[in-house]
Design a protein around this motif. Structure first.
Motif, PDB file in Angstrom:
ATOM      1  N   ALA A  42       0.828  -1.207   0.000  1.00 47.64           N
ATOM      2  CA  ALA A  42       0.000   0.000   0.000  1.00 47.64           C
ATOM      3  C   ALA A  42       0.862   1.256   0.000  1.00 47.64           C
ATOM      4  CB  ALA A  42      -0.929  -0.001   1.208  1.00 47.64           C
ATOM      5  N   ILE A  43       2.003   1.219   0.707  1.00 48.14           N
ATOM      6  CA  ILE A  43       2.914   2.370   0.697  1.00 48.14           C
ATOM      7  C   ILE A  43       3.471   2.587  -0.711  1.00 48.14           C
ATOM      8  CG2 ILE A  43       5.149   3.177   1.559  1.00 48.14           C
ATOM      9  CD1 ILE A  43       4.483   1.779   4.212  1.00 48.14           C
ATOM     10  N   SER A  44       3.908   1.501  -1.355  1.00 49.99           N
ATOM     11  CA  SER A  44       4.408   1.614  -2.740  1.00 49.99           C
ATOM     12  C   SER A  44       3.309   2.091  -3.675  1.00 49.99           C
ATOM     13  CB  SER A  44       4.952   0.266  -3.212  1.00 49.99           C
ATOM     14  OG  SER A  44       6.010  -0.179  -2.399  1.00 49.99           O
ATOM     15  N   MET A  45       2.104   1.514  -3.514  1.00 48.50           N
ATOM     16  CA  MET A  45       0.984   1.900  -4.365  1.00 48.50           C
ATOM     17  C   MET A  45       0.624   3.368  -4.165  1.00 48.50           C
ATOM     18  SD  MET A  45      -2.883   0.469  -4.342  1.00 48.50           S
ATOM     19  CE  MET A  45      -3.250   1.517  -2.956  1.00 48.50           C
ATOM     20  N   SER A  46       0.704   3.861  -2.931  1.00 47.54           N
ATOM     21  CA  SER A  46       0.382   5.259  -2.661  1.00 47.54           C
ATOM     22  C   SER A  46       1.372   6.184  -3.348  1.00 47.54           C
ATOM     23  CB  SER A  46       0.399   5.508  -1.146  1.00 47.54           C
ATOM     24  OG  SER A  46      -0.580   4.727  -0.499  1.00 47.54           O
ATOM     25  N   ALA A  47       2.647   5.778  -3.353  1.00 44.30           N
ATOM     26  CA  ALA A  47       3.651   6.594  -4.040  1.00 44.30           C
ATOM     27  C   ALA A  47       3.362   6.662  -5.542  1.00 44.30           C
ATOM     28  CB  ALA A  47       5.044   6.020  -3.788  1.00 44.30           C
ATOM     29  N   ILE A  48       3.032   5.514  -6.136  1.00 46.82           N
ATOM     30  CA  ILE A  48       2.741   5.498  -7.573  1.00 46.82           C
ATOM     31  C   ILE A  48       1.450   6.261  -7.869  1.00 46.82           C
ATOM     32  CG2 ILE A  48       2.243   4.008  -9.543  1.00 46.82           C
ATOM     33  CD1 ILE A  48       3.949   1.858  -8.207  1.00 46.82           C
ATOM     34  N   ALA A  49       0.440   6.046  -7.032  1.00 42.66           N
ATOM     35  CA  ALA A  49      -0.863   6.661  -7.283  1.00 42.66           C
ATOM     36  C   ALA A  49      -0.816   8.174  -7.138  1.00 42.66           C
ATOM     37  CB  ALA A  49      -1.912   6.077  -6.332  1.00 42.66           C
ATOM     38  N   THR A  50       0.104   8.688  -6.328  1.00 41.81           N
ATOM     39  CA  THR A  50       0.191  10.145  -6.145  1.00 41.81           C
ATOM     40  C   THR A  50       1.238  10.769  -7.052  1.00 41.81           C
ATOM     41  OG1 THR A  50       1.754   9.842  -4.320  1.00 41.81           O
ATOM     42  CG2 THR A  50      -0.574  10.018  -3.751  1.00 41.81           C
ATOM     43  N   ASN A  51       1.845   9.970  -7.932  1.00 42.80           N
ATOM     44  CA  ASN A  51       2.813  10.511  -8.895  1.00 42.80           C
ATOM     45  C   ASN A  51       2.076  10.888 -10.178  1.00 42.80           C
ATOM     46  OD1 ASN A  51       5.490  11.137  -9.809  1.00 42.80           O
ATOM     47  ND2 ASN A  51       5.349   9.343 -11.117  1.00 42.80           N
ATOM     48  N   GLY A  52       1.236  11.911 -10.090  1.00 47.22           N
ATOM     49  CA  GLY A  52       0.453  12.324 -11.247  1.00 47.22           C
ATOM     50  C   GLY A  52      -0.943  11.753 -11.195  1.00 47.22           C
TER      51      GLY A  52
ATOM     52  N   ASP B 290     -10.257  14.149  -4.705  1.00 43.12           N
ATOM     53  CA  ASP B 290      -8.815  14.410  -4.688  1.00 43.12           C
ATOM     54  C   ASP B 290      -8.109  13.075  -4.511  1.00 43.12           C
ATOM     55  OD1 ASP B 290      -6.260  15.249  -4.463  1.00 43.12           O
ATOM     56  OD2 ASP B 290      -6.562  16.602  -2.767  1.00 43.12           O
ATOM     57  N   ALA B 291      -7.845  12.408  -5.635  1.00 38.45           N
ATOM     58  CA  ALA B 291      -7.291  11.050  -5.589  1.00 38.45           C
ATOM     59  C   ALA B 291      -5.933  11.021  -4.921  1.00 38.45           C
ATOM     60  CB  ALA B 291      -7.197  10.483  -7.012  1.00 38.45           C
ATOM     61  N   GLN B 292      -5.108  12.038  -5.156  1.00 38.14           N
ATOM     62  CA  GLN B 292      -3.756  12.015  -4.605  1.00 38.14           C
ATOM     63  C   GLN B 292      -3.743  12.145  -3.086  1.00 38.14           C
ATOM     64  OE1 GLN B 292      -1.100  14.625  -6.620  1.00 38.14           O
ATOM     65  NE2 GLN B 292      -1.600  13.849  -8.643  1.00 38.14           N
ATOM     66  N   LYS B 293      -4.787  12.655  -2.526  1.00 41.56           N
ATOM     67  CA  LYS B 293      -4.892  12.736  -1.066  1.00 41.56           C
ATOM     68  C   LYS B 293      -5.645  11.537  -0.506  1.00 41.56           C
ATOM     69  CE  LYS B 293      -6.998  15.527   2.598  1.00 41.56           C
ATOM     70  NZ  LYS B 293      -7.830  16.705   2.898  1.00 41.56           N
ATOM     71  N   SER B 294      -6.712  11.124  -1.187  1.00 37.87           N
ATOM     72  CA  SER B 294      -7.604  10.102  -0.634  1.00 37.87           C
ATOM     73  C   SER B 294      -7.006   8.704  -0.691  1.00 37.87           C
ATOM     74  CB  SER B 294      -8.947  10.116  -1.383  1.00 37.87           C
ATOM     75  OG  SER B 294      -9.598  11.349  -1.214  1.00 37.87           O
ATOM     76  N   ILE B 295      -6.320   8.356  -1.779  1.00 38.45           N
ATOM     77  CA  ILE B 295      -5.835   6.982  -1.954  1.00 38.45           C
ATOM     78  C   ILE B 295      -4.853   6.583  -0.858  1.00 38.45           C
ATOM     79  CG2 ILE B 295      -4.462   5.483  -3.459  1.00 38.45           C
ATOM     80  CD1 ILE B 295      -5.875   6.687  -5.836  1.00 38.45           C
TER      81      ILE B 295
ATOM     82  N   PHE C 148       2.958  11.649  -2.045  1.00 38.93           N
ATOM     83  CA  PHE C 148       3.109  10.825  -0.840  1.00 38.93           C
ATOM     84  C   PHE C 148       4.597  10.639  -0.577  1.00 38.93           C
ATOM     85  CE2 PHE C 148       3.440   6.628   1.217  1.00 38.93           C
ATOM     86  CZ  PHE C 148       2.619   6.845   2.319  1.00 38.93           C
ATOM     87  N   LYS C 149       5.080  11.159   0.530  1.00 37.05           N
ATOM     88  CA  LYS C 149       6.518  11.210   0.785  1.00 37.05           C
ATOM     89  C   LYS C 149       7.031  10.093   1.690  1.00 37.05           C
ATOM     90  CE  LYS C 149       6.933  14.988  -1.584  1.00 37.05           C
ATOM     91  NZ  LYS C 149       7.542  14.922  -2.933  1.00 37.05           N
ATOM     92  N   PHE C 150       6.130   9.309   2.280  1.00 38.67           N
ATOM     93  CA  PHE C 150       6.561   8.329   3.271  1.00 38.67           C
ATOM     94  C   PHE C 150       6.837   6.972   2.622  1.00 38.67           C
ATOM     95  CE2 PHE C 150       3.736  11.433   5.245  1.00 38.67           C
ATOM     96  CZ  PHE C 150       4.598  11.990   6.178  1.00 38.67           C
ATOM     97  N   TYR C 151       7.707   6.980   1.653  1.00 36.86           N
ATOM     98  CA  TYR C 151       8.076   5.740   0.983  1.00 36.86           C
ATOM     99  C   TYR C 151       9.593   5.693   0.882  1.00 36.86           C
ATOM    100  CZ  TYR C 151       9.195   8.486  -3.131  1.00 36.86           C
ATOM    101  OH  TYR C 151       9.768   9.389  -3.990  1.00 36.86           O
TER     102      TYR C 151
END
Length: 1114
Positions: A156-166, A436-441, A601-604
């Protein structure tokens, strides 16, 4: 992914853009409107932008662009083609009024958190969690839960980084992996994720049927289990699962086909059932601390009895002072009487009744702390109770006890449990509906995993602390009146859990059958897997009809398996593989530091992603090593299929980045030094020419390259375009496309390179100098023999050719010159027999040995045999030469026939003199081409007049005046030798003339290696005096250049021998003599080569690069 931009309103927004029917990627940075100059002047008038107005076609104003960039809406993966089709349909008829785009409104709670909760909690929690705690123990089960939950949290941490990259359009993990790792990985993992989701549907349906037939309406079973024992009872249960599972699957597929919107509306109802059931469990735990529920379990000795074999947990009861046997007595004895013959274990052990739910304060946790793994058919036994067992006795009443239905072990529990932590992608799948997908995901997904992980871990501990061990290990509740074990703990009633889990599994099955076809449709519409394209079509409203049909068919496979415990590890494999590649994608992007990698998402950290990937891989093999190999095999097959047959997509993926990093590393390693002789292979620069239409003139050069290379090593196909870069860039692009197309046709793996130069000579020189990169440079140049070089209009062509020979010699590059290239075989031809003849005249580092070996690796030349000829001189021992050559070939591991050709001294023939005279006269005439027209006419006339008396002619009447140097040269070039007009120049006898025959610069042989002069003169040189003894010298022969005469003699003698031996050979490889050191005598050099190869169909002239390319050592 295509950005769907809303129609701009009047004002700053640009006009609506009408499609032209051509598929184009919509980009906000490209203004494709065909605005007239007048419109432009009005649009930018008074805006102080005149400095940029000429670039407005490609660079629109920021003020008109910002609203378009901000008001995007996410599209599902693969919807580009679907939307284009809709646009085309609308363009063909009356354009209907377009509905306004509804802005996404879902927040973190409704859009991510609750969907993830619903997808994560599922059938395993209700049907297998208690059994897992009983078998694995609290300690072992906690490890399993912690390991699986850690895996999903890291993912989920990896997915959050990808999902918030654009902007992440809908498509979930498939979109993220394919855009991060490329279409090959994306397609392979997308199919695995699809299969996992499909088998998850089968698992939910099987769970639904299990709850229905075992806990709600057991009497509905078609195949009756009553009275059956062992394998027969198990088979009857599985058959019931198959029949009812198929019925339920058909019904669910029909519901999804008819009204998927109702499924989405019922999602909240199903979610409420799940939450209500979990709350009931926690309520029961709390109540058990105060007032434990009454669920007695009857034990015979330490063995657990099935509820159906007794009415009272006793052997006999007292009624009115009369001892009466019970149903339990009748189950173990042959009659109701007290003196009946009973089972020996029944006689030796007492019956005791214990509480199945002793409560959280009972201290039962210590007893359930460690695992109790069972073999199939073993009886569930309570620890700490004595049992009198006769080891010699045979149990005849095993069907009276609760038995293990499968053999259990730690890895099996991991495989069965892991599906209960899947479902973490639910939020990213709905990214198109989020405000706001980049915040919610990130927030919603991590919060959901934290919640579910807490519930799972607490349940492990609470189940172990509240429920008796034999009840925990009772998978189907046979010892507690057929109740669902987790239901016995629930408050206020077990039916809350039964019906709650039933509806939640139904809902989860419907969700799987809804999501899987859409995922397959997205993959199909991306076009990366050609044979799946049919599944991209659906109903008029976009519903994936064909994909739903395929999903139901695959789901039926899981239904036929019929065992929940067997299906769960299958979908665990596919989900674990999907999660593994999500972690890999994040780790790669972080390590490669791609400029576009800027997640909000910076916590990766790449180490966390790598740890998650390692956990996924480990869990795959822990669950089931053979399922893991099968899943990897499926993914590998899909990967290779997409690589070879799939559509080429450029998605800016990380694999391209890692390829660049690996290429840079490899190039730096190659810089460390030249390759060892054992690793030497021809890295070929193929020089081709293009016509006015930028099409390649010698396509067979690439066929020969493919046959020589067999797809290995470096190949650069280069050409030169005459002109300037500014004026001829478009031509160069067309030439490059032509090269690429031909390389693809001829299956040449390599690179194309086109340079623009003021003249073709310099362009070719630039290619030879700068081709390649670092240590990956060409070591061999292939260029075609210049056709029609004798004609005046091709004068510059052969001079360019000789310059290439010189430059490759200076640069220590090998040179391959195929003559008559149009007669070479194509890649589709096959030689069923024949020879490849090698004429090894001088040592070239072994090129002549290596090239036939490489050619014979290709199917075109595979059946040709190799012959090697070498020339013995007068003082050579030809027999010893042959032995030495055979030994050398043996050490080289090359199979070839060997022949030593002896060439004795011979007089120079009159034909050789005539041939040399014609060659020198042609050189004179070509030299006159550089004079002005008037000077040329005077020079040719004087030449003709001065030599008229000494020229031998058969028919004087055929002589006609020649008016230009071109005509004279052509007539000399085209006339037969016996009728040629021999023109003797007036300067031929002048020693100081630049072209004097006595000048030392006649050609390459004049400056040949002097170390071999003594040996070479025996057959390379025959003096004119020797010829005077055989025929009378003609006056014009006496002044011929003696060096040219010797070379012509050598060329003719060699040609005579080669033609005699290799006339029928499929290919002749021959040492190519070196070029003249200076510019004088270049035409003679071409004539020598022409004479040397005359009468041969296919000749490959070879020059070595000055180093050994083949070795006898290992």
């Amino acid at each position: 992914m295509l950005n769907n931009m809303t129609d701009c309103e009047d004002g700053e927004g640009g006009p609506n853009i009408q499609g032209d029917g051509n598929p184009k990627e919509s980009s906000p940075f490209i203004n494709s409107s065909a605005a007239s100059d007048a419109e432009k002047s009005q649009q930018y008038d008074g805006k102080n932008m005149a400095l940029f107005e000429e670039e407005m076609d490609t660079s629109p104003m920021v003020s008109s662009l910002l609203s378009t960039l901000a008001n995007y809406s996410n599209l599902p993966t693969g919807s580009k083609e679907h939307e284009e089709a809709e646009n085309n349909e609308e363009g063909s008829g009356a354009r209907p009024s377009k509905k306004p785009v509804k802005a996404p409104q879902l927040g973190t709670l409704m859009g991510v958190y609750l969907p993830c909760i619903q997808n994560i909690f599922g059938v395993i929690l209700f049907l297998r969690m208690t059994w897992m705690v009983g078998i694995g123990g609290v300690f072992g089960s906690f490890i399993i839960v912690f390991m699986c939950c850690s895996t999903t949290m890291l993912t989920a941490i990896s997915m959050s980084a990808i999902a918030t990259n654009g902007v992440v359009p809908a498509g979930g993990s498939y979109y993220m992996i394919s855009r991060s790792l490329g279409p090959e990985f994306g397609g392979a993992v997308g199919i695995c994720f699809y299969l996992g989701t499909t088998f998850a549907g089968a698992m939910y349906i099987l769970g639904c049927i299990e709850i229905l037939l075992i806990y709600i309406v057991p009497q509905a079973a078609i195949f009756k289990i009553e009275g059956l024992e062992g394998p027969e009872a198990e088979e009857a249960l599985l058959n019931n699962m198959r029949v009812y599972g198929t019925i339920v699957l058909s019904f669910m597929a029909l519901v999804v086909f008819v009204g998927v919107k109702y499924v989405n509306k019922l999602a909240l109802v199903f979610l409420a059932c799940v939450i209500l059931s979990i709350v009931a469990v926690y309520g029961g735990v709390i109540k058990s601390a105060v007032e434990p529920p009454v669920f007695p379990v009857c034990l015979l000795g330490n063995r657990t009895l099935m509820s159906k074999v007794y009415d009272v947990c006793a052997k006999v009861i007292e009624i009115d002072n009369e001892t009466i046997t019970t149903k339990l007595w009748r189950s173990f004895c042959d009659s109701e009487s007290l003196n009946a013959t009973c089972d020996e274990y029944f006689n030796n052990n007492n019956v005791t009744e214990i509480q199945g739910i002793p409560g959280v304060t009972s201290g039962i946790l210590a007893e359930n702390l460690f695992g109790n793994y069972l073999e199939k058919g073993m009886i569930l036994e309570k620890r700490g109770i004595a049992s009198d067992v006769d080891p010699d006795s045979v149990s005849t009443s095993s069907n009276r006890y609760v038995q293990a239905d499968i053999t259990s072990f730690f890895t099996l529990l991991v495989g069965i449990y892991f599906p209960s932590v899947t479902g973490i992608m639910a939020g990213s799948n709905r990214s198109g509906d989020l405000r706001d997908a980049q915040k919610s995901i990130p927030i919603g997904t991590i919060a959901a995993i934290t919640t579910t992980s807490t519930v799972y871990m607490s349940c492990v501990v609470l189940f172990g602390a509240c429920i008796e061990g034999v009840v925990l290990r009772d998978k189907f509740g046979e010892g507690v009146n057929g109740n669902l074990v987790i239901g016995t703990l629930a408050w206020p009633s077990p039916w809350v859990i039964v019906f709650g889990s039933f509806f939640s599994t139904c809902g989860a099955g419907l969700q799987s059958l809804t999501g899987a076809p859409r995922l397959l449709q997205a993959i199909s519409r991306d076009g990366i897997i050609p044979f799946l394209r049919v599944f991209g079509h659906g109903k008029a409203n976009g519903e994936p009809t064909w994909a739903l049909l395929l999903t139901a068919s695959i789901c039926e496979i899981g239904i036929i398996i019929a065992s929940l415990d067997a299906v769960a590890p299958i979908l665990s494999m596919f989900f674990l593989m999907c999660y593994m590649f999500v972690n890999l994608a994040c780790a790669l992007q972080t390590l490669l530091r791609t400029p576009n990698w800027r997640p909000r998402f910076k916590f990766y950290h790449w180490a966390l992603s790598f740890l998650g990937m390692s956990l996924c891989l480990a869990l795959m093999f822990i669950c089931s090593w053979y399922y893991a190999i099968v899943a990897m095999g499926i993914a590998t097959c899909i990967y290779k299929y997409i690589e070879f047959c799939g559509a080429e997509k450029e998605w800016g993926d990380g694999i391209r980045g890692i390829s660049l990093s690996a290429a840079r590393f490899a190039l730096m390693r190659l810089e460390e030094g030249p390759p060892h002789t054992k690793n030497w292979r021809p890295q070929v620069l193929v020089l081709v020419s293009v016509d006015e239409e930028q099409n390649v003139e010698q396509p067979r050069l690439l066929s020969l390259t493919n046959q020589l290379k067999a797809g290995k090593g470096l190949t650069i196909v280069g050409t030169s375009v005459q002109g300037t870069f500014l004026d001829n860039y478009a031509e160069a692009q067309r030439a490059d496309q032509s090269l690429r197309k031909l390389m693809e046709t001829e299956k040449v793996k390599g690179f194309s390179q086109v340079v623009i130069s003021s003249n073709l000579r310099d362009g070719t020189s630039h290619l030879i100098q700068v081709g390649g990169l670092g240590g990956l440079k060409h070591n061999t140049v292939m260029v075609s023999w210049p056709r029609n070089w004798k004609h005046p209009e091709y004068h510059q062509q052969f001079r360019n050719f000789i310059e290439v020979v010189r430059e490759t010699t200076i640069a220590s590059l090998a040179l391959l010159v195929p003559k008559n290239i149009s007669s070479y075989p194509s890649n589709g031809e096959r030689f069923t027999e024949g020879h490849i003849d090698v004429w090894w005249i001088v040592h070239d580092g072994g090129m002549l040995m290596l090239l036939p070996f490489l050619l014979r690796q290709h199917k075109v030349w595979r059946k040709c045999r190799m012959r090697i000829f070498t020339v013995a001189q007068m003082d050579d021992n030809s027999i010893q030469m042959k032995k030495d050559l055979l030994t050398f070939l043996y050490h080289l591991r090359i199979d070839a026939e060997v022949e030593v050709v002896e060439m004795h001294d011979g007089d120079i023939s009159a034909y050789t003199y005539e041939k040399t005279l014609i060659m020198e006269q042609r050189s004179q005439i070509l030299k006159q081409m550089h004079l002005t027209k008037n000077e040329m006419e005077r020079e040719i006339q004087s030449i003709t007049d001065s030599s008229r008396g000494s020229i031998r002619r058969k028919n004087p009447s055929t002589l006609r005046p020649q008016h230009s140097g071109e005509e004279a040269a052509a007539s000399v070039a085209e006339s037969p030798e016996e009728e040629v007009q021999l023109i003797h120049t007036k300067n031929a006898s002048t020693p100081t003339s630049p072209i004097s025959p006595t000048a030392p610069a006649g050609g390459a042989a004049a400056s040949a290696d002097k170390k071999g002069a003594d040996k070479g003169k025996t057959f390379l040189a025959a003096t004119p005096e020797a010829g005077k003894d055989r025929f009378n010298m003609k006056p014009e022969w006496e002044n011929l250049n003696q060096t040219d005469l010797r070379r012509m003699h050598t060329a003719m003698r060699l040609n005579e021998v080669i033609t005699k031996k290799s006339k029928e050979a499929k290919l002749v490889l021959l040492n190519m003599p070196g070029p003249p050191k200076n510019r004088v005598g270049e035409e003679n050099y071409m004539e020598f080569l022409e004479v040397l190869t005359e009468g041969l169909n296919r000749v490959l002239l070879v020059r070595g690069g000055g180093r050994e390319v083949i070795t006898i050592y290992s």
